[in-house]
Design a protein around this motif. Structure first.
Motif, short mmCIF file in Angstrom:
data_model
loop_
_atom_site.label_atom_id
_atom_site.label_comp_id
_atom_site.label_asym_id
_atom_site.label_seq_id
_atom_site.Cartn_x
_atom_site.Cartn_y
_atom_site.Cartn_z
N ALA A 192 -123.14 -68.63 59.49
CA ALA A 192 -122.10 -69.41 58.79
C ALA A 192 -121.07 -68.53 58.94
O ALA A 192 -119.69 -68.99 59.36
N ALA A 193 -120.99 -67.13 58.86
CA ALA A 193 -119.65 -66.24 59.05
C ALA A 193 -120.14 -64.84 59.20
O ALA A 193 -121.08 -64.54 58.55
N VAL A 194 -119.32 -64.15 59.75
CA VAL A 194 -119.56 -62.71 59.83
C VAL A 194 -118.43 -61.78 59.04
O VAL A 194 -117.21 -62.28 59.40
N LEU A 195 -118.75 -61.08 58.30
CA LEU A 195 -117.90 -59.91 57.81
C LEU A 195 -117.23 -59.05 58.80
O LEU A 195 -117.85 -58.29 59.32
N LEU A 196 -115.86 -59.26 58.83
CA LEU A 196 -115.19 -58.40 59.56
C LEU A 196 -114.53 -57.17 58.82
O LEU A 196 -114.44 -56.04 59.34
N SER A 197 -114.28 -57.48 57.50
CA SER A 197 -113.84 -56.25 56.72
C SER A 197 -113.87 -56.74 55.19
O SER A 197 -113.84 -57.98 54.79
N GLU A 225 -102.77 -55.43 47.50
CA GLU A 225 -103.06 -54.37 48.10
C GLU A 225 -104.45 -54.33 48.89
O GLU A 225 -104.66 -53.82 50.12
N ALA A 226 -105.24 -55.11 47.91
CA ALA A 226 -106.73 -55.13 48.60
C ALA A 226 -106.59 -56.19 49.91
O ALA A 226 -107.20 -55.79 51.04
N ALA A 227 -105.86 -57.08 49.80
CA ALA A 227 -105.92 -57.89 51.03
C ALA A 227 -104.94 -57.61 52.20
O ALA A 227 -105.50 -57.60 53.18
N ARG A 228 -104.05 -56.57 51.86
CA ARG A 228 -103.38 -55.95 53.10
C ARG A 228 -104.55 -54.96 53.58
O ARG A 228 -104.42 -55.04 54.92
N GLN A 229 -105.06 -54.30 52.88
CA GLN A 229 -106.27 -53.37 53.60
C GLN A 229 -107.26 -53.97 54.45
O GLN A 229 -107.77 -53.46 55.36
N ALA A 230 -107.67 -55.25 53.61
CA ALA A 230 -108.81 -55.93 54.48
C ALA A 230 -108.22 -56.47 55.78
O ALA A 230 -109.04 -56.68 56.78
N LEU A 231 -107.08 -56.96 55.71
CA LEU A 231 -106.61 -57.66 57.06
C LEU A 231 -106.32 -56.48 58.06
O LEU A 231 -106.46 -56.58 59.26
N ALA A 232 -105.81 -55.34 57.53
CA ALA A 232 -105.44 -54.26 58.29
C ALA A 232 -106.78 -53.85 59.21
O ALA A 232 -107.03 -53.52 60.32
N ASP A 233 -107.88 -53.68 58.33
CA ASP A 233 -109.25 -53.18 58.74
C ASP A 233 -109.61 -54.17 59.71
O ASP A 233 -110.70 -53.90 60.79
N ALA A 234 -109.44 -55.36 59.65
CA ALA A 234 -109.98 -56.46 60.60
C ALA A 234 -108.92 -56.38 61.84
O ALA A 234 -109.46 -57.34 62.53
N GLY A 235 -107.86 -55.99 61.72
CA GLY A 235 -107.12 -55.85 62.86
C GLY A 235 -106.41 -57.31 62.97
O GLY A 235 -106.02 -57.75 64.22
N LEU A 236 -106.16 -57.77 61.73
CA LEU A 236 -105.22 -59.09 61.73
C LEU A 236 -104.00 -59.07 60.81
O LEU A 236 -104.14 -58.08 60.01
N ALA A 240 -110.06 -60.45 39.58
CA ALA A 240 -110.59 -60.43 38.39
C ALA A 240 -110.90 -59.04 37.87
O ALA A 240 -111.66 -58.47 38.65
N GLU A 241 -110.11 -58.55 36.85
CA GLU A 241 -110.38 -57.21 36.62
C GLU A 241 -110.51 -55.99 37.70
O GLU A 241 -111.03 -55.15 37.93
N GLY A 242 -109.21 -56.41 38.60
CA GLY A 242 -108.87 -55.59 39.92
C GLY A 242 -109.00 -56.91 40.91
O GLY A 242 -108.53 -58.07 40.53
N ALA A 243 -109.53 -56.44 42.01
CA ALA A 243 -109.59 -57.42 43.21
C ALA A 243 -110.54 -57.03 44.26
O ALA A 243 -110.87 -55.94 44.41
N ASP A 244 -111.17 -58.22 45.03
CA ASP A 244 -111.94 -57.90 46.04
C ASP A 244 -111.25 -58.67 47.01
O ASP A 244 -111.16 -59.91 46.88
N ALA A 245 -111.31 -58.31 48.45
CA ALA A 245 -110.86 -59.06 49.49
C ALA A 245 -111.73 -58.97 50.52
O ALA A 245 -112.31 -57.82 50.84
N PHE A 246 -112.29 -60.06 51.17
CA PHE A 246 -113.05 -60.10 52.11
C PHE A 246 -112.38 -60.76 53.40
O PHE A 246 -111.63 -62.03 53.27
N VAL A 247 -112.71 -60.50 54.61
CA VAL A 247 -112.24 -61.18 55.94
C VAL A 247 -113.59 -61.81 56.58
O VAL A 247 -114.50 -60.73 57.01
N PHE A 248 -113.49 -62.90 56.97
CA PHE A 248 -114.84 -63.59 57.87
C PHE A 248 -114.13 -64.07 59.09
O PHE A 248 -113.09 -64.52 59.28
N ARG A 249 -115.06 -64.05 60.14
CA ARG A 249 -114.89 -64.71 61.16
C ARG A 249 -116.27 -65.94 61.18
O ARG A 249 -117.35 -65.57 61.09
N THR A 250 -115.78 -67.34 61.08
CA THR A 250 -116.97 -68.17 61.14
C THR A 250 -117.72 -68.07 62.37
O THR A 250 -117.08 -68.03 63.44
N GLY A 251 -119.20 -68.49 62.22
CA GLY A 251 -119.96 -68.39 63.27
C GLY A 251 -120.14 -69.83 64.12
O GLY A 251 -119.55 -70.79 63.56
#
Length: 477
Positions: free
Chosen positions: A150-155, A193-204, A271-282
């Motif tokens: 379905a999807a691969v985790l990039l960051s 901040e979480a979204a900025r870091q996740a996108l940067a780590d994914a190179g996007l 929620a009680e902070g933040a979590d950000a994930f970047v995926f590429r669909t398979g």
């Protein structure tokens, strides 16, 4: 990051009901107004988790974990995920554990991606009648297993912020909520901040799809704007409400339903902070879905009146029939008959191939003794929970202790399967008006909570109307 860190299969479950008006004076819903997804009176986070996971969890190997993320577990001090595990018939080597709290959904998803777990994110949300966000809360479940189809985790990136946003004390039923204007500012800062870091780590610089889930509606609106989302996630949320720990999974499932292979998805949960994930669909995203797409489930719901909703939630105390309460189940027989109670297993006759329900040492079809009763050898058992049945008899119960004036009880014969034929079940009908149940109706088992007596929840299988569901590739699910 290795490619195996991703989502192999996913499914979402939305209850069959929607509430569009919480007016006690009979006023109808506001045109274009919100709706909330409503679990039936016999549903909870456990039953919805089973409905979502049963579509995708068959291959969960020993040594992995089964996780249930929720804010509304039916028991305190007891692992509710164990009931889900039993109903799914998973190998005993699969460990079961609960995750609690509004951030639990994102945590469970992270453990699917990085530890290979299988997870259900499920919640039933209840507010005080007339609360400002009563229509803004909802009930749903989503399920995920590890893989890459379905999807691969990039960051992935996260931030923790201790903030009094939504909470309740032990023994309380409804969340308390702080002024969202204050908490929104904190959650937005953490999520950006979480979204900025996740996108940067994914190179996007940006993602093709942006999905935002937040316990704070004001924060969600701000984040969708600043992150450049299409607001497709907001459209889903407007039709379901915020579904608690299930919400990031529900919105991700709806996005995977429509994303094309090779596209990127930014999922942000605040929620009680933040979590950000970047995926590429398979390449297998189209065939990775179990069950029906989220939008198809939204389109098929029944509108619920407010008075009926209040009765279902126990928020309106009404006089029931003058009959004794249903007896509470006991631990020894529940354990001895777990195969029948939780997995709907019947005895398979070696002589004629017939299925006897409940399990018996004597075949109900040919009378051959020596079959495998519950508690005997595992050979000769077959689960009927995923088969379709045809109604052969209908009875109306007008003295039910359930929060409905009338329920239908049916006798249904199961279709033959690869392992043998038939089997018969006497069960309550669910998600259908009693007068609409008829001989010849096709129904499928659904895991439900029959009643609660002496602080013990009695779970078993009911039958709900069945419609053949086909995924976009044309394969029956």
């Amino acid at each position: 990051m290795p490619e195996q860190n991703g989502i192999g299969a996913y499914a979402a479950y939305l209850p069959a009901y929607a509430l569009r008006s919480n007016s006690l004076d009979g006023a109808g819903p506001r045109a274009g107004g919100p709706a909330r997804s409503v679990a039936a009176y016999d549903e909870d986070s456990v039953t919805m988790a089973v409905e979502a996971l049963r579509e995708i969890s068959a291959g969960t190997p020993p040594g992995r974990q089964l996780l249930l993320a929720t804010t509304s577990a039916p028991y305190d001090g007891k692992t509710s995920a164990g009931i889900v595990h039993e109903a799914l018939g998973l190998d005993p080597g699969v460990a079961a554990a609960d995750l609690r709290g509004h951030r639990a959904g994102a945590t469970a998803l992270d453990l699917v991606l990085r530890a290979g777990a299988a997870a259900a994110l499920a919640d039933v949300r209840t507010t005080r009648p007339g609360a400002p966000d009563e229509l803004g809360q909802g009930d749903a479940a989503a399920a995920f297993t590890a893989g890459a189809a379905a999807a691969v985790l990039l960051s992935r990136a996260g931030r923790t912020a201790e903030v009094l946003d939504r909470w309740r004390l032990s023994g309380e039923r409804h969340d308390r909520v702080w002024d969202e204007r204050f908490t929104a500012e904190i959650l937005v800062a953490a999520a950006r901040e979480a979204a900025r870091q996740a996108l940067a780590d994914a190179g996007l610089d940006a993602a093709d799809h942006v999905v935002v889930a937040s316990s704070n509606a004001r924060a969600a609106a701000v984040l969708r704007k600043v992150l450049g989302g299409s607001r497709a996630d907001a459209e889903i949320e407007r039709l379901t409400g915020y579904t608690g720990a299930a919400h990031p999974g529900l919105l991700l499932a709806a996005t995977l339903d429509e994303a094309r292979p090779g596209q990127t998805i930014l999922l942000v949960s605040a929620a009680e902070g933040a979590d950000a994930f970047v995926f590429r669909t398979g390449d297998g995203v189209r065939s990775a879905r179990g069950g029906r797409p989220v939008r198809d489930q939204l389109a098929g719901r029944e509108e619920l009146g407010y008075g009926r909703y209040l009765r279902w939630r126990g928020l309106l105390d009404v006089q029931g029939p003058a009959r004794p309460a249903a007896p509470s189940p006991a631990a020894p027989p529940m354990h001895r008959r777990a195969g029948w109670k939780y997995r709907l297993e019947g005895s398979l006759c070696d002589a004629c191939g017939g299925v006897t329900t409940p399990p018996s040492r004597v075949c109900a079809s040919c009378g051959t003794p020596g079959g495998t009763a519950q508690g005997a050898d595992v050979q000769g058992k077959v689960s009927l929970r995923d088969r379709v049945a045809t109604v052969v008899s209908v009875t109306q119960d007008h003295l039910t202790t359930m929060p409905e004036a009338q329920v239908a009880i049916v006798i249904a014969d199961f279709d033959a399967g690869d392992t043998g034929g038939g089997g018969r079940l006497n069960a309550y009908a669910a998600d259908v008006a009693p007068d609409a149940v008829h001989v010849g109706m096709r129904m499928r088992p659904t895991f439900r909570r029959l009643w609660t007596t002496d602080a013990i929840h009695n779970y078993f299988w009911k039958l709900r109307p069945w419609e053949a569901a086909t995924n976009v590739e044309g394969h029956d699910r």
